[in-house]
Write an enzyme that holds these catalytic residues in place. Structure first.
Site, PDB file in Angstrom:
ATOM      1  N   LYS A 115       5.310  56.786 -67.085  1.00  0.00           N
ATOM      2  CA  LYS A 115       4.747  57.121 -65.770  1.00  0.00           C
ATOM      3  C   LYS A 115       3.717  58.233 -65.874  1.00  0.00           C
ATOM      4  O   LYS A 115       2.727  58.240 -65.145  1.00  0.00           O
ATOM      5  CB  LYS A 115       5.847  57.503 -64.783  1.00  0.00           C
ATOM      6  CG  LYS A 115       6.658  56.297 -64.332  1.00  0.00           C
ATOM      7  CD  LYS A 115       7.383  56.563 -63.034  1.00  0.00           C
ATOM      8  CE  LYS A 115       8.046  55.284 -62.523  1.00  0.00           C
ATOM      9  NZ  LYS A 115       9.004  55.505 -61.480  1.00  0.00           N
ATOM     10  N   LYS A 201       7.726  44.402 -67.240  1.00  0.00           N
ATOM     11  CA  LYS A 201       8.842  44.031 -66.351  1.00  0.00           C
ATOM     12  C   LYS A 201       8.344  43.808 -64.920  1.00  0.00           C
ATOM     13  O   LYS A 201       7.333  44.383 -64.515  1.00  0.00           O
ATOM     14  CB  LYS A 201       9.944  45.092 -66.396  1.00  0.00           C
ATOM     15  CG  LYS A 201       9.540  46.404 -65.798  1.00  0.00           C
ATOM     16  CD  LYS A 201      10.705  47.369 -65.657  1.00  0.00           C
ATOM     17  CE  LYS A 201      10.167  48.620 -64.981  1.00  0.00           C
ATOM     18  NZ  LYS A 201      11.073  49.678 -64.744  1.00  0.00           N
ATOM     19  N   LYS A 204       8.087  47.048 -58.625  1.00  0.00           N
ATOM     20  CA  LYS A 204       7.509  47.340 -57.305  1.00  0.00           C
ATOM     21  C   LYS A 204       6.140  47.970 -57.424  1.00  0.00           C
ATOM     22  O   LYS A 204       5.333  47.904 -56.522  1.00  0.00           O
ATOM     23  CB  LYS A 204       8.390  48.361 -56.569  1.00  0.00           C
ATOM     24  CG  LYS A 204       9.747  47.889 -56.229  1.00  0.00           C
ATOM     25  CD  LYS A 204      10.553  48.986 -55.557  1.00  0.00           C
ATOM     26  CE  LYS A 204      11.634  49.502 -56.484  1.00  0.00           C
ATOM     27  NZ  LYS A 204      12.880  49.859 -55.848  1.00  0.00           N
TER      28      LYS A 204
HETATM   29  P1  TYM Z   1      14.735  51.150 -59.342  1.00  0.00           P
HETATM   30  O1  TYM Z   1      14.621  51.441 -57.898  1.00  0.00           O
HETATM   31  O2  TYM Z   1      13.477  51.102 -60.147  1.00  0.00           O
HETATM   32  O3  TYM Z   1      15.481  49.778 -59.570  1.00  0.00           O
HETATM   33  C1  TYM Z   1      16.752  49.482 -58.974  1.00  0.00           C
HETATM   34  C2  TYM Z   1      17.584  48.650 -59.940  1.00  0.00           C
HETATM   35  O4  TYM Z   1      16.899  47.436 -60.293  1.00  0.00           O
HETATM   36  C3  TYM Z   1      16.845  47.308 -61.716  1.00  0.00           C
HETATM   37  N1  TYM Z   1      15.584  46.634 -62.076  1.00  0.00           N
HETATM   38  C4  TYM Z   1      15.494  45.570 -62.869  1.00  0.00           C
HETATM   39  N2  TYM Z   1      16.427  44.846 -63.533  1.00  0.00           N
HETATM   40  C5  TYM Z   1      15.990  43.792 -64.251  1.00  0.00           C
HETATM   41  N3  TYM Z   1      14.681  43.422 -64.347  1.00  0.00           N
HETATM   42  C6  TYM Z   1      13.714  44.122 -63.693  1.00  0.00           C
HETATM   43  N4  TYM Z   1      12.431  43.743 -63.777  1.00  0.00           N
HETATM   44  C7  TYM Z   1      14.106  45.257 -62.926  1.00  0.00           C
HETATM   45  N5  TYM Z   1      13.420  46.152 -62.164  1.00  0.00           N
HETATM   46  C8  TYM Z   1      14.335  46.995 -61.657  1.00  0.00           C
HETATM   47  C9  TYM Z   1      16.882  48.746 -62.234  1.00  0.00           C
HETATM   48  O5  TYM Z   1      17.321  48.811 -63.572  1.00  0.00           O
HETATM   49  C10 TYM Z   1      17.852  49.391 -61.274  1.00  0.00           C
HETATM   50  O6  TYM Z   1      19.186  49.159 -61.663  1.00  0.00           O
HETATM   51  N6  TYM Z   1      16.153  55.576 -61.210  1.00  0.00           N
HETATM   52  C11 TYM Z   1      16.633  54.362 -60.559  1.00  0.00           C
HETATM   53  C12 TYM Z   1      17.370  54.645 -59.254  1.00  0.00           C
HETATM   54  C13 TYM Z   1      18.517  55.581 -59.415  1.00  0.00           C
HETATM   55  C14 TYM Z   1      19.788  55.279 -59.992  1.00  0.00           C
HETATM   56  C15 TYM Z   1      20.530  56.485 -59.880  1.00  0.00           C
HETATM   57  C16 TYM Z   1      20.340  54.132 -60.581  1.00  0.00           C
HETATM   58  C17 TYM Z   1      18.540  56.880 -58.996  1.00  0.00           C
HETATM   59  N7  TYM Z   1      19.750  57.416 -59.289  1.00  0.00           N
HETATM   60  C18 TYM Z   1      21.848  56.568 -60.360  1.00  0.00           C
HETATM   61  C19 TYM Z   1      21.661  54.223 -61.042  1.00  0.00           C
HETATM   62  C20 TYM Z   1      22.384  55.415 -60.931  1.00  0.00           C
HETATM   63  C21 TYM Z   1      15.430  53.491 -60.221  1.00  0.00           C
HETATM   64  O7  TYM Z   1      14.333  53.975 -60.049  1.00  0.00           O
HETATM   65  O8  TYM Z   1      15.755  52.171 -60.030  1.00  0.00           O
END
Ligand code: TYM
Length: 339
Positions: A115, A201, A204
Site C-alpha cells: 500500500k 487478487k 475493492k
Molecule cells: P478486508 O476488508 O480487505 O477483507 C475482508 C475479508 O475478505 C477477505 N478477502 C479475500 N479472500 C479471498 N480472496 C480475495 N480476493 C479477498 N479479498 C478480501 C480478507 O482476507 C478478509 O478476511 N484488515 C482486514 C480487516 C480486519 C480484520 C481484523 C480481519 C480488521 N481487523 C481482525 C480479521 C480480524 C481487511 O482489511 O479485510
C-alpha cells in the site's frame, strides 16, 4: 470457541470477501450456535481511516456493509455484529500493545509495503500501525479462531507474536493474559483473483469495477462481467493439473467449484474440452442463481437506516461488555494505576 473477524467498510462487498471470509463467518455462526461458542463480526471503520477517505462515504458504506452482511446470512440475534468506532476498547488496547509491537515486525508487513509503495514518508501513521489495531481487535475478545482470506494471514501471525511477547514480558508463566488466535483460511477460496488479471487478487480498491463481482450486482451486470473476464484461447483441461500456468482459467474454475459446492476436478470432468464460450455462460448463470437471493435481501435491508443503526448499537453494547475485562487486565499487567 470464540470466533472474531472484521471487514473494512470501504466500498462494496465482493465475491472475494464472500468466498474467502463471509461464507465461513456464516457457517461458523451456525456451528457456534450448536456448540455454545460465540461469534463477533465487526466493520473495521477505524482501519478505514488509514487511507484517504470521504467521511460521508464512510458512514454510508458502514451501514451498507451491515445490510450486505445480514443479507449474506449473518444473524444479529446470534452473532455480535458491530462497528469498531462504537467499541473504543479496541483503540485503547491498540495503544497498550504499541508498547509490545516492534517496528521491525511492522516494517515486514507485505500489505504495508504494497500500500505504501515507494512513498512511505507520505503515508499516514495509521497505515503503518494498522496491524497492531488488528491484533487488538482479536486479542481483546480472546479469539480462538479468525476466519479470513489468505491476504490476512501475515497480520494474524503478527497478532500471535504480539500476544506471545506480551504474555512472556508481563504475565506469570502459568497465567498468560492473551489467547493465541488461529487463522481459519478456506483452502479452496483463500485467494479469489481479479477477473481482469489472474495475478492480482479481487479487491475493492481496484479502479476497474469489471475486475470484481460485487455481491450487490444485478443479474445483467454479473453476466456481463463474467463474459468480459480475461481468459486464454485454450479449451478447459479435463483435470486440475492442466490449469497449471493458466491463472485466469484456474480462477474461474475455482469460483465455479466453490459456488457449486463441488471440486475443481468435478467441474473439469463436466466442462473439460469445452471452450470459454460455453463455460462462461454456465458460470454466470450459477453466480446469478446463488447471488440473486442475497441481492434481493440487501436491496430491502439497506433502506431501513433505523434498523441498521439499531443492529450496530445492540452489537456494540454486547461487544463492549466482552472487551472490558481483558482491557482492564492489560492495564493492570502493565502497572498502570486505574483506581
Ligand atoms: P478486508 O476488508 O480487505 O477483507 C475482508 C475479508 O475478505 C477477505 N478477502 C479475500 N479472500 C479471498 N480472496 C480475495 N480476493 C479477498 N479479498 C478480501 C480478507 O482476507 C478478509 O478476511 N484488515 C482486514 C480487516 C480486519 C480484520 C481484523 C480481519 C480488521 N481487523 C481482525 C480479521 C480480524 C481487511 O482489511 O479485510
Amino acid at each position: 470457541m470464540r470466533i472474531v473477524s472484521g471487514i473494512q467498510p470501504t466500498g462494496n462487498l465482493h465475491l472475494g470477501n464472500y468466498l474467502g471470509a463471509i461464507r465461513n463467518w456464516v457457517s461458523m455462526q451456525d456451528d457456534a450456535a450448536a456448540s455454545g461458542g460465540e461469534c463477533l463480526y465487526f466493520l473495521a471503520d477505524l482501519h478505514a481511516i488509514s487511507m484517504p477517505h470521504v467521511p460521508a462515504d464512510l458512514s454510508a458504506n458502514t451501514r451498507e456493509m451491515v445490510a450486505a452482511l445480514v443479507a449474506c446470512g449473518i444473524d444479529p440475534d446470534h452473532s455480535i455484529l458491530f462497528n469498531q468506532a462504537q467499541v473504543p476498547q479496541h483503540a485503547e488496547l491498540q495503544w497498550l500493545l504499541n508498547g509490545t509491537a516492534r517496528m521491525g515486525w511492522l516494517n515486514r508487513m507485505t500489505q504495508w509495503k504494497d500500500k505504501a509503495g515507494k512513498n512511505r514518508e507520505g503515508q499516514s501513521v495509521a497505515l503503518f500501525t494498522y496491524p497492531v489495531l488488528q491484533a487488538a481487535d482479536v486479542l481483546i475478545y480472546q479469539a480462538t479462531h479468525v476466519p479470513v482470506g489468505e491476504d490476512q494471514k501475515q497480520h494474524l501471525e503478527l497478532a500471535r507474536d504480539i500476544a506471545q511477547k506480551f504474555n512472556n514480558d508481563f504475565c506469570a508463566e502459568d497465567a498468560p493474559l492473551f489467547t493465541l488466535p488461529a487463522p481459519f483460511i478456506p483452502p479452496e477460496a483463500a485467494r479469489i483473483m481479479s477477473l481482469r488479471d489472474g495475478s492480482s487478487k479481487m479487491s475493492k480498491s481496484d479502479p476497474s469495477d469489471m475486475s470484481r463481482i460485487n455481491m450487490t450486482d444485478d443479474a445483467d451486470t454479473i453476466m456481463q462481467k463474467v463474459k468480459k473476464a480475461k481468459t486464454d484461447p485454450e479449451p478447459l483441461p479435463s483435470e486440475k493439473a492442466g490449469l497449471e500456468g493458466r491463472a485466469e482459467a484456474n480462477n474461474l474454475v475455482s469460483i465455479y467449484a466453490v459456488m457449486a459446492g463441488t471440486t475443481a476436478d468435478d467441474v473439469l470432468a463436466q466442462f473439460g474440452g469445452q471452450g470459454f464460450g460455453s463455460f462462461k455462460p454456465a458460470l454466470g448463470e450459477l453466480l446469478v442463481e446463488k447471488l440473486a437471493p442475497i441481492n434481493a435481501r440487501f436491496v430491502e435491508l439497506r433502506q431501513d437506516r433505523t434498523a441498521l443503526d439499531a443492529i450496530l448499537r445492540k452489537g456494540a453494547e454486547k461487544a463492549r461488555a466482552l472487551a472490558i475485562p481483558t482491557l482492564e487486565k492489560t492495564y493492570d499487567a502493565l502497572g498502570l494505576v486505574r483506581r
